[in-house]
Design an enzyme around this catalytic site. Sequence first.
Site, PDB file in Angstrom:
ATOM      1  N   ARG A 153       0.756  -0.994  -0.059  1.00 42.01           N
ATOM      2  CA  ARG A 153       0.028   0.076   0.091  1.00 42.01           C
ATOM      3  C   ARG A 153       0.708   1.320   0.100  1.00 42.01           C
ATOM      4  NH1 ARG A 153      -2.990  -3.338   3.365  1.00 42.01           N
ATOM      5  NH2 ARG A 153      -5.045  -3.623   2.712  1.00 42.01           N
ATOM      6  N   ILE A 154       1.815   1.150   0.849  1.00 34.13           N
ATOM      7  CA  ILE A 154       2.672   2.543   1.175  1.00 34.13           C
ATOM      8  C   ILE A 154       3.662   2.519  -0.044  1.00 34.13           C
ATOM      9  CG2 ILE A 154       4.414   3.753   2.487  1.00 34.13           C
ATOM     10  CD1 ILE A 154       2.843   2.353   4.830  1.00 34.13           C
ATOM     11  N   ASP A 173       9.841  -6.486  -5.280  1.00 36.02           N
ATOM     12  CA  ASP A 173       8.961  -7.023  -4.343  1.00 36.02           C
ATOM     13  C   ASP A 173       8.941  -8.440  -4.560  1.00 36.02           C
ATOM     14  OD1 ASP A 173       6.423  -5.747  -2.667  1.00 36.02           O
ATOM     15  OD2 ASP A 173       5.960  -7.992  -3.337  1.00 36.02           O
ATOM     16  N   ALA A 231      10.970   3.884   7.000  1.00 38.32           N
ATOM     17  CA  ALA A 231       9.994   4.218   7.769  1.00 38.32           C
ATOM     18  C   ALA A 231       9.228   3.122   8.037  1.00 38.32           C
ATOM     19  CB  ALA A 231       9.200   5.307   7.210  1.00 38.32           C
ATOM     20  N   ALA A 232       9.739   1.996   7.976  1.00 38.81           N
ATOM     21  CA  ALA A 232       8.859   0.718   7.993  1.00 38.81           C
ATOM     22  C   ALA A 232       9.305   0.074   9.465  1.00 38.81           C
ATOM     23  CB  ALA A 232       9.282  -0.445   6.877  1.00 38.81           C
ATOM     24  N   ARG A 233      10.357  -0.584   9.596  1.00 33.18           N
ATOM     25  CA  ARG A 233      10.738  -1.312  10.929  1.00 33.18           C
ATOM     26  C   ARG A 233      12.477  -1.079  10.907  1.00 33.18           C
ATOM     27  NH1 ARG A 233       6.698  -0.248  12.402  1.00 33.18           N
ATOM     28  NH2 ARG A 233       4.848  -1.618  13.366  1.00 33.18           N
ATOM     29  N   GLU A 262      13.436   0.515  20.088  1.00 33.13           N
ATOM     30  CA  GLU A 262      12.611   1.778  20.411  1.00 33.13           C
ATOM     31  C   GLU A 262      12.458   1.945  21.535  1.00 33.13           C
ATOM     32  OE1 GLU A 262       9.861   2.663  17.348  1.00 33.13           O
ATOM     33  OE2 GLU A 262      10.989   2.461  15.650  1.00 33.13           O
ATOM     34  N   HIS A 281      10.007   7.510  15.407  1.00 34.60           N
ATOM     35  CA  HIS A 281       8.846   6.797  14.849  1.00 34.60           C
ATOM     36  C   HIS A 281       7.426   7.664  14.732  1.00 34.60           C
ATOM     37  CE1 HIS A 281       7.119   2.312  14.670  1.00 34.60           C
ATOM     38  NE2 HIS A 281       6.455   3.192  14.037  1.00 34.60           N
ATOM     39  N   LEU A 282       7.833   8.644  13.752  1.00 36.59           N
ATOM     40  CA  LEU A 282       6.703   9.781  13.773  1.00 36.59           C
ATOM     41  C   LEU A 282       6.050   9.644  12.383  1.00 36.59           C
ATOM     42  CD1 LEU A 282       8.611  12.844  14.665  1.00 36.59           C
ATOM     43  CD2 LEU A 282       7.142  11.789  15.967  1.00 36.59           C
TER      44      LEU A 282
HETATM   45  C1  MLT Z   1       2.184   0.903  12.588  1.00 38.45           C
HETATM   46  O1  MLT Z   1       2.788  -0.258  12.110  1.00 38.45           O
HETATM   47  O2  MLT Z   1       1.103   0.862  11.928  1.00 38.45           O
HETATM   48  C2  MLT Z   1       2.973   2.033  12.687  1.00 38.45           C
HETATM   49  O3  MLT Z   1       4.313   1.734  12.867  1.00 38.45           O
HETATM   50  C3  MLT Z   1       2.185   2.259  14.260  1.00 38.45           C
HETATM   51  C4  MLT Z   1       2.938   3.558  14.815  1.00 38.45           C
HETATM   52  O4  MLT Z   1       3.402   4.472  14.277  1.00 38.45           O
HETATM   53  O5  MLT Z   1       2.747   3.388  16.063  1.00 38.45           O
END
Ligand code: MLT
Length: 314
Positions: A153-154, A173, A231-233, A262, A281-282
């Site tokens: 999606r992102i 992918d 911005a994933a993990r 984190e 993590h914003l």
């Molecule tokens: C998520 O997986 O939806 C986000 O990392 C959630 C968050 O920002 O806390």
Amino acid sequence: MAKPLVIQTEDLDPAPAAWLSERCELVRCGAGEKRFEQLLALAEGMVVRTYTKVDGAMLAKGPKLKVIGRAGVGLDNIDLEACRSRGVRVVSTPDANTQAVVEFVWALIFDALRPRLFLSEALEKSHWGEVRRELRAEKQINELTLGVYGLGRIGKRMATMGAALGMRVIYHDLLDIQSDLRHGATPVSRDELLANADILTIHVDGRPSNRNLIDGAAFARMKPDVILVNAARGFLMDNRACAAFFSSHPEAMALLDVHEPEPFGSNYPLLGMENVHLSPHLAAATDRAQENMSWVVRDVWRVLNGENPEHEAK
Ligand code: MLT
């Protein structure tokens, strides 16, 4: 009839929390709190967010649990297999923060590419000229290749935006995505993605096999002036390899919103590097996204009420 007990371990927006409270006995209690296990023994549901780890050991203490609601997208903090084997259903909000994350990632990219200065006082004519020369950007976005790692999606919305900005967009992918669903992006091998991206943005999910996906060998393939966005993990990247790459490639830049762990401590290997920008993590931090995520409570209630949930993790 008594209302089912649901534990809320992390923040929820007020309206969804109130909605669930009308239907259930909703008790706010973090997983580390003293009375948690007592509540868990009686709870039929639990609503978590990013930092509550739901594993087999926890589930064993919740014999009445029917549903875990994950307010958010990533399911890496939930042992899906353990839930399945105990008949505990897992529901989440897969599209709740797509827009917020995409906006945030582009904000990071634009910040990295376009130096800016906001004036709080008048500048002398010579200084004005100097500043204008100094703040000249080296790269224009339509001259760059955007590499999207993970066209979910992102990733798809990142690709759409990149194409709209005139970028060449490539992606990698695991899935074979049909051509009309590629959002202007061209499929390439993993090695080609790593080698050709000027801006590499990671949007794969947090399945265990993706741990350290971006390791030393992956960094070795990247351009020496790559802009890497995560911005994933955090655990998708090997922190030490990342630190080594960015300290030996001052022209490259990392824009990292997620981290392992984190919050990170003062010994985090990526702290204090000029070309590594760290945010806490914003990406999903908009009012709309936070509220969307909190509405996972609807699916929690559907399960408790014997209905089919809309978004069940399988
Ligand atoms: C998520 O997986 O939806 C986000 O990392 C959630 C968050 O920002 O806390």
